[in-house]
Write a protein that holds these residues in place. Structure first.
Motif, short mmCIF file in Angstrom:
data_model
loop_
_atom_site.label_atom_id
_atom_site.label_comp_id
_atom_site.label_asym_id
_atom_site.label_seq_id
_atom_site.Cartn_x
_atom_site.Cartn_y
_atom_site.Cartn_z
N HIS A 21 0.91 -1.47 0.32
CA HIS A 21 -0.05 0.27 -0.05
C HIS A 21 1.01 1.40 0.41
O HIS A 21 0.63 1.82 -0.75
CB HIS A 21 -0.63 0.12 1.42
N LEU A 22 1.81 1.27 0.87
CA LEU A 22 3.34 2.46 0.51
C LEU A 22 3.39 2.14 -0.50
O LEU A 22 3.67 3.63 -1.17
CB LEU A 22 4.21 1.83 1.99
N ARG A 23 3.36 1.41 -1.21
CA ARG A 23 4.25 1.35 -2.71
C ARG A 23 3.56 2.23 -3.71
O ARG A 23 3.73 2.73 -4.17
CB ARG A 23 4.44 0.04 -2.98
N GLU A 24 2.29 1.99 -3.70
CA GLU A 24 0.83 2.10 -3.85
C GLU A 24 1.15 3.76 -3.90
O GLU A 24 0.51 5.63 -5.10
CB GLU A 24 -0.40 1.92 -4.06
N ARG A 25 0.77 4.55 -3.19
CA ARG A 25 1.08 5.36 -2.47
C ARG A 25 2.61 6.81 -2.67
O ARG A 25 2.36 7.59 -1.33
CB ARG A 25 0.06 5.57 -0.84
N GLY A 26 3.14 5.82 -3.34
CA GLY A 26 4.54 6.40 -2.89
C GLY A 26 4.95 7.89 -2.96
O GLY A 26 5.95 8.39 -2.42
N GLY A 27 3.74 8.54 -4.09
CA GLY A 27 4.16 9.90 -4.45
C GLY A 27 4.06 10.91 -3.60
O GLY A 27 4.45 11.65 -3.01
N ASN A 28 2.82 9.92 -2.96
CA ASN A 28 1.77 11.21 -1.70
C ASN A 28 3.20 11.27 -0.49
O ASN A 28 2.77 12.24 -0.35
CB ASN A 28 1.12 10.70 -1.49
N ARG A 29 3.46 10.86 -0.01
CA ARG A 29 4.74 10.42 0.72
C ARG A 29 5.99 11.01 1.00
O ARG A 29 5.83 12.16 1.90
CB ARG A 29 5.28 9.14 0.59
N GLU A 30 6.49 11.16 0.09
CA GLU A 30 7.41 11.75 -0.36
C GLU A 30 6.64 13.27 -0.64
O GLU A 30 7.64 14.46 0.06
CB GLU A 30 7.85 12.00 -1.83
N ARG A 31 6.14 13.94 -0.84
CA ARG A 31 4.82 15.30 -1.31
C ARG A 31 4.94 15.62 0.58
O ARG A 31 5.29 16.78 0.99
CB ARG A 31 4.25 15.46 -2.21
N ASP A 32 4.54 14.81 1.32
CA ASP A 32 3.74 15.13 2.58
C ASP A 32 5.57 15.26 3.86
O ASP A 32 5.77 15.75 4.16
CB ASP A 32 4.06 13.84 3.81
N LEU A 33 6.41 14.72 3.54
CA LEU A 33 7.56 15.05 3.80
C LEU A 33 8.56 16.14 3.23
O LEU A 33 8.70 16.93 4.64
CB LEU A 33 8.67 13.26 3.93
N GLN A 34 8.61 16.32 1.92
CA GLN A 34 9.17 17.67 1.99
C GLN A 34 7.49 18.60 2.50
O GLN A 34 8.70 19.92 2.94
CB GLN A 34 8.98 17.34 0.15
N HIS A 35 6.93 19.08 2.75
CA HIS A 35 6.28 20.25 3.29
C HIS A 35 5.79 19.93 4.69
O HIS A 35 6.32 20.90 5.23
CB HIS A 35 4.40 19.25 2.57
N ASN A 36 6.15 19.00 4.98
CA ASN A 36 6.36 19.07 6.64
C ASN A 36 8.21 19.82 7.25
O ASN A 36 8.38 19.90 7.98
CB ASN A 36 6.19 17.63 7.09
N THR A 37 9.62 19.11 5.94
CA THR A 37 10.69 19.64 6.24
C THR A 37 10.37 20.75 6.54
O THR A 37 11.06 22.01 7.08
CB THR A 37 11.08 18.70 5.27
N THR A 38 9.64 21.45 5.37
CA THR A 38 9.79 23.05 4.85
C THR A 38 9.25 23.94 6.41
O THR A 38 9.46 24.71 6.25
CB THR A 38 9.68 23.25 3.34
N MET A 39 7.39 23.06 6.34
CA MET A 39 6.82 23.59 7.42
C MET A 39 7.98 23.82 9.14
O MET A 39 7.89 24.82 10.13
CB MET A 39 6.02 23.08 8.14
N SER A 40 8.68 22.46 8.99
CA SER A 40 9.98 22.75 10.35
C SER A 40 10.83 23.96 10.39
O SER A 40 10.91 24.48 11.08
CB SER A 40 10.32 21.36 10.22
N GLY A 41 11.67 24.55 9.53
CA GLY A 41 12.75 25.19 8.82
C GLY A 41 11.50 26.45 8.88
O GLY A 41 12.49 27.93 9.84
N TYR A 42 10.10 26.92 8.70
CA TYR A 42 9.64 28.11 9.27
C TYR A 42 9.60 28.44 10.79
O TYR A 42 9.28 28.99 10.70
CB TYR A 42 8.23 28.11 8.54
N ARG A 43 9.49 27.45 10.83
CA ARG A 43 9.20 27.62 12.82
C ARG A 43 10.02 27.51 13.39
O ARG A 43 10.74 28.45 14.63
CB ARG A 43 8.57 26.39 13.12
N ASP A 44 11.55 27.43 12.98
CA ASP A 44 12.80 27.11 13.44
C ASP A 44 13.14 28.81 13.19
O ASP A 44 13.99 29.60 13.76
CB ASP A 44 13.51 26.06 13.09
N ARG A 45 12.29 29.21 11.83
CA ARG A 45 12.91 30.17 11.93
C ARG A 45 12.40 31.63 11.94
O ARG A 45 13.01 32.99 13.52
CB ARG A 45 12.77 31.12 10.06
N ASP A 46 11.55 31.72 12.90
CA ASP A 46 9.98 32.29 13.41
C ASP A 46 10.58 31.74 15.30
O ASP A 46 10.41 33.44 15.54
CB ASP A 46 8.94 31.64 13.06
#
Length: 523
Positions: A21-46
């Motif tokens: 099932h992960l292999r089926e949703r692999g594209g969405n998972r990568e996008r979620d990880l990238q989004h979470n990393t970006t938001m974490s950087g924003y929080r650290d900056r603030d």
């Protein structure tokens, strides 16, 4: 059956691949990880931005509190200690700022007050400059008199300056002798230094009298006359001097006022005579002002010398006679009998023999004896950090050839010793427990007034000893004197006259004065 088989296959396939099932949703998972990393950087900056803002706000508040309270910042220490120059600069800046504010606020009155304060400040600076020049002139006169190279202006200043730091036994010659020492070579130099005292010294009457007498003396020298009579007829001078002799400064001033009133009213008959009398009276009055100041100075110095008991009554009397003597200032008169040379024994040491011979009709001045030379040197006393030095050393046997049939010369020696407060002594000693004294130098004065062969000048030789800290200095002269030696400290001599070095023979005295080179203490 076929449906059951297909279900079993799919079920078995899913069990064999649990992460399908992960292999089926692999594209969405990568996008979620990238989004979470970006938001974490924003929080650290603030978070960092908020922290820096809070820190700057707190720092600004602390600085504002310290500024209001006037306390220095504890976190920033000054780079250097404030000096007097810094405080003077801040005081002048504040004064100028307040003065400018008052000038702007007060209108014309404020500007007048500002101008007055500026004039007062300039007057204060001029007063300080006058004191500076006066102190320098005083120091020059004091140094030259102490080193026995006093100029006429130095002795004239010593007459009116009781605070001059010279020994009480120093001979300050009579003003008549000082005027006679002036010539065309040094009269201009004397006039230049005289301007300093005229402008800065409070004794204006005295220095005005000195200037007037100097002008008369300069005129006489330019006219080729050795007297201070100026352009007055010599036939009239004797009558005028006879009338003015024995009068004080007050009496001469009263007589001057009376003569001026009579001449102005036209009541006099022989106006030329009264004008001559008036001009001569002014000269005599100026000379009398200087002479009275000299007499007061001599009386004060003799009183101090007697109270301190630094010299015997006989020595004080000799010194008084030397200071008050006017004999060498008398005018030449070919008709007069030669002066008795027995009266010239108390001439000041700075008066050269050739000048004395010329002023006393070419007669030879009597030489001073050993005792008189010793007493003259003794009258000069001891300066600070000076002590008598004897320390004789028997370099030859009494029956040796160098000693037979000869006599030991007299001497008056001084040793210079004092305490050096360098870093080591300051760390290990104090005023209650001072360190041992250190020898700075020696002043040797050996008297040879009766040399048989005057072409051979006495000399000295320094001998080394087995002790590395001691040397022997030997003084050698021709008959009838024995060699004499002293033990001295070993060290390198300062050979510069700037540091007091002296090696000469004059007037029967061999002078060898020197100081040692002083090295700074280092760890």
């Amino acid at each position: 059956h076929s449906l059951l088989h297909s279900h079993s296959l799919s079920h078995s396939h899913s069990r064999s691949h649990p992460h399908s099932h992960l292999r089926e949703r692999g594209g969405n998972r990568e996008r979620d990880l990238q989004h979470n990393t970006t938001m974490s950087g924003y929080r650290d900056r603030d978070r960092d931005r908020d922290r820096d803002r809070d820190r700057d706000r707190d720092s600004h508040r602390d600085r504002h509190k310290r500024y209001r309270s006037g306390s220095p910042s504890p976190s920033r220490s000054p780079k250097r200690r404030r000096t007097d120059r810094d405080r003077d600069r801040d005081r002048d800046r504040d004064r100028d700022r307040d003065r400018d504010r008052e000038g702007r606020r007060g209108g014309s009155k404020g500007r007048e007050k500002q101008t007055k304060s500026i004039l007062d400040a300039n007057a204060e600076l001029e007063r300080k400059e006058e004191l500076f020049h006066l102190r320098n002139a005083k120091f020059r006169a004091q140094s030259r008199i102490k080193d026995h190279r006093g100029q006429p202006i130095d002795f004239l200043f010593a007459i009116i300056s009781p605070s001059l730091d010279v020994p009480l036994t120093t001979v300050i010659p009579h003003p008549s002798i000082v005027w006679k020492k002036l010539n065309l070579d040094n009269v201009e130099e004397t006039r230049t230094e005289l301007q300093t005292f005229l402008q800065n010294d409070p004794n204006t009457e005295y220095w005005s009298a000195v200037e007037a007498t100097l002008n008369v003396r300069e005129t006489a020298l330019k006219n080729g006359v050795d007297t201070d009579d100026g352009a007055i007829n010599s036939a009239v001078v004797a009558d005028i001097d006879k009338e003015l002799s024995g009068k004080t400064v007050e009496e001469l001033s009263t007589l001057e006022s009376a003569i001026k009133a009579n001449v102005a009213s036209g009541a006099v008959i022989d106006e030329e005579y009264w004008q001559s009398l008036l001009s001569r009276l002014v000269v005599v009055k100026n000379e009398m002002i200087v002479k009275e100041a000299h007499s007061k100075m001599v009386a004060a110095r003799m009183l101090k010398l007697t109270e301190k008991g630094e010299a015997s009554a006989e020595a004080v009397q000799i010194l008084y006679d030397m200071m008050m003597s006017e004999e060498v200032a008398e005018k030449k008169d070919e008709k007069k009998a030669p002066v008795d040379t027995s009266q010239i024994s108390n001439l000041p040491m700075w008066l050269k023999e050739t000048k004395a011979q010329r002023r006393f009709g070419g007669q030879k001045v009597r030489k001073l004896t050993d005792a008189e030379l010793f007493e003259t040197e003794n009258l000069r006393g001891m300066r600070e950090n000076e002590e008598p030095f004897k320390g004789e050393f028997a370099l030859y046997e009494p029956d040796s050839e160098e000693m037979k049939g000869k006599r030991k010369p007299k001497y008056f020696n001084r040793v210079k010793a004092g305490i050096e407060w360098h870093n080591y002594n300051r760390a290990h000693y104090d005023k209650n427990n001072p360190p041992p004294k250190v020898i700075y130098g020696y002043d040797f004065n050996i008297f040879y007034p009766d040399l048989e062969d005057t072409t051979k000048i006495p000399t000295y030789v320094v001998h080394k000893t087995d002790d590395i800290d001691l040397n022997i200095i030997e003084f050698v002269a021709s008959a009838p004197y024995q060699p004499i030696a002293f033990k001295i400290k070993h060290g390198k001599w300062e050979r510069s006259h700037r540091w007091g070095y002296r090696s000469r023979f004059a007037d029967g005295v061999l002078q060898v004065h020197f100081k040692f080179v002083r090295y700074q203490y280092k760890r």
